[in-house]
Every structure is written in structure tokens, then in C-alpha cells.
Write a protein that holds these residues in place. Structure first.
Motif, PDB file in Angstrom:
ATOM      1  N   LYS A  70       1.100  -1.610   0.136  1.00 35.13           N
ATOM      2  CA  LYS A  70      -0.013   0.461   0.074  1.00 35.13           C
ATOM      3  C   LYS A  70       0.729   1.339  -0.021  1.00 35.13           C
ATOM      4  O   LYS A  70       0.129   2.272  -0.301  1.00 35.13           O
ATOM      5  N   MET A 109       2.588   1.524  -3.818  1.00 30.69           N
ATOM      6  CA  MET A 109       1.767   1.249  -4.866  1.00 30.69           C
ATOM      7  C   MET A 109      -0.024   2.458  -4.229  1.00 30.69           C
ATOM      8  O   MET A 109      -0.514   2.355  -4.569  1.00 30.69           O
ATOM      9  N   THR A 110       0.724   4.079  -4.502  1.00 26.03           N
ATOM     10  CA  THR A 110       0.370   5.199  -4.444  1.00 26.03           C
ATOM     11  C   THR A 110      -0.470   5.896  -5.532  1.00 26.03           C
ATOM     12  O   THR A 110      -0.012   5.282  -6.844  1.00 26.03           O
ATOM     13  N   GLU A 111      -1.786   6.396  -5.995  1.00 28.70           N
ATOM     14  CA  GLU A 111      -1.704   7.006  -7.090  1.00 28.70           C
ATOM     15  C   GLU A 111      -1.317   7.632  -7.811  1.00 28.70           C
ATOM     16  O   GLU A 111      -1.312   7.895  -9.267  1.00 28.70           O
ATOM     17  N   LYS A 112       0.010   8.375  -7.197  1.00 33.39           N
ATOM     18  CA  LYS A 112       0.978   9.334  -8.099  1.00 33.39           C
ATOM     19  C   LYS A 112       1.871   8.225  -9.116  1.00 33.39           C
ATOM     20  O   LYS A 112       1.787   8.320  -9.658  1.00 33.39           O
ATOM     21  N   ALA A 113       2.303   6.931  -8.298  1.00 30.72           N
ATOM     22  CA  ALA A 113       3.053   5.937  -8.471  1.00 30.72           C
ATOM     23  C   ALA A 113       2.063   4.880  -9.915  1.00 30.72           C
ATOM     24  O   ALA A 113       2.403   5.140 -11.245  1.00 30.72           O
ATOM     25  N   GLU A 114       1.067   4.719  -9.730  1.00 27.34           N
ATOM     26  CA  GLU A 114       0.016   4.429 -11.033  1.00 27.34           C
ATOM     27  C   GLU A 114       0.008   5.333 -11.946  1.00 27.34           C
ATOM     28  O   GLU A 114       0.165   5.159 -13.127  1.00 27.34           O
ATOM     29  N   LYS A 115      -0.286   6.623 -11.761  1.00 24.88           N
ATOM     30  CA  LYS A 115      -0.318   7.519 -13.143  1.00 24.88           C
ATOM     31  C   LYS A 115       1.026   7.044 -13.783  1.00 24.88           C
ATOM     32  O   LYS A 115       0.691   7.826 -14.536  1.00 24.88           O
ATOM     33  N   ASN A 146       2.826   5.344 -14.509  1.00 30.29           N
ATOM     34  CA  ASN A 146       3.207   3.859 -14.984  1.00 30.29           C
ATOM     35  C   ASN A 146       2.533   4.230 -15.899  1.00 30.29           C
ATOM     36  O   ASN A 146       2.645   3.634 -16.934  1.00 30.29           O
ATOM     37  N   GLY A 147       0.517   4.552 -15.891  1.00 31.41           N
ATOM     38  CA  GLY A 147      -0.546   4.976 -17.140  1.00 31.41           C
ATOM     39  C   GLY A 147       0.471   5.555 -17.314  1.00 31.41           C
ATOM     40  O   GLY A 147       0.278   5.938 -18.912  1.00 31.41           O
TER      41      GLY A 147
END
Length: 42
Positions: free
Chosen positions: A5, A8-14, A16-17
Motif C-alpha cells: 500500500k 502502490m500510490t495513486e501518483k505511482a499508478e499515474k 506508470n500509465g
């Protein structure tokens, strides 16, 4: 699970996208200019 948790933050997911979309545009651009999916290989 607590460790995942934190990473895998929201910033890291963005990020990666965005990197995935950049890769897709690079593939489309390479195909457009050379006519090959991976220039020099296929």
C-alpha cells in the motif's frame, strides 16, 4: 500487504500509465515512419 500500500500510490499508478502511453505512441510512430513494428527486427 501494508508494504504494498505504501509503494502502490495513486501518483505511482499515474506515472506508470503515462509511461505506458508514451511507449504506445513510440510504437505507433516507429510503425508509421518505418513500416516495421520493431525497426531492424520485424
Amino acid at each position: 500487504m501494508e508494504f504494498a500500500k505504501k509503494i502502490m500510490t495513486e501518483k505511482a499508478e499515474k506515472l506508470n500509465g503515462k509511461a505506458a502511453m508514451l511507449g504506445m505512441f513510440a510504437l505507433v510512430g516507429a510503425y508509421y515512419f518505418t513500416g516495421q513494428i520493431l525497426p531492424g527486427i520485424f
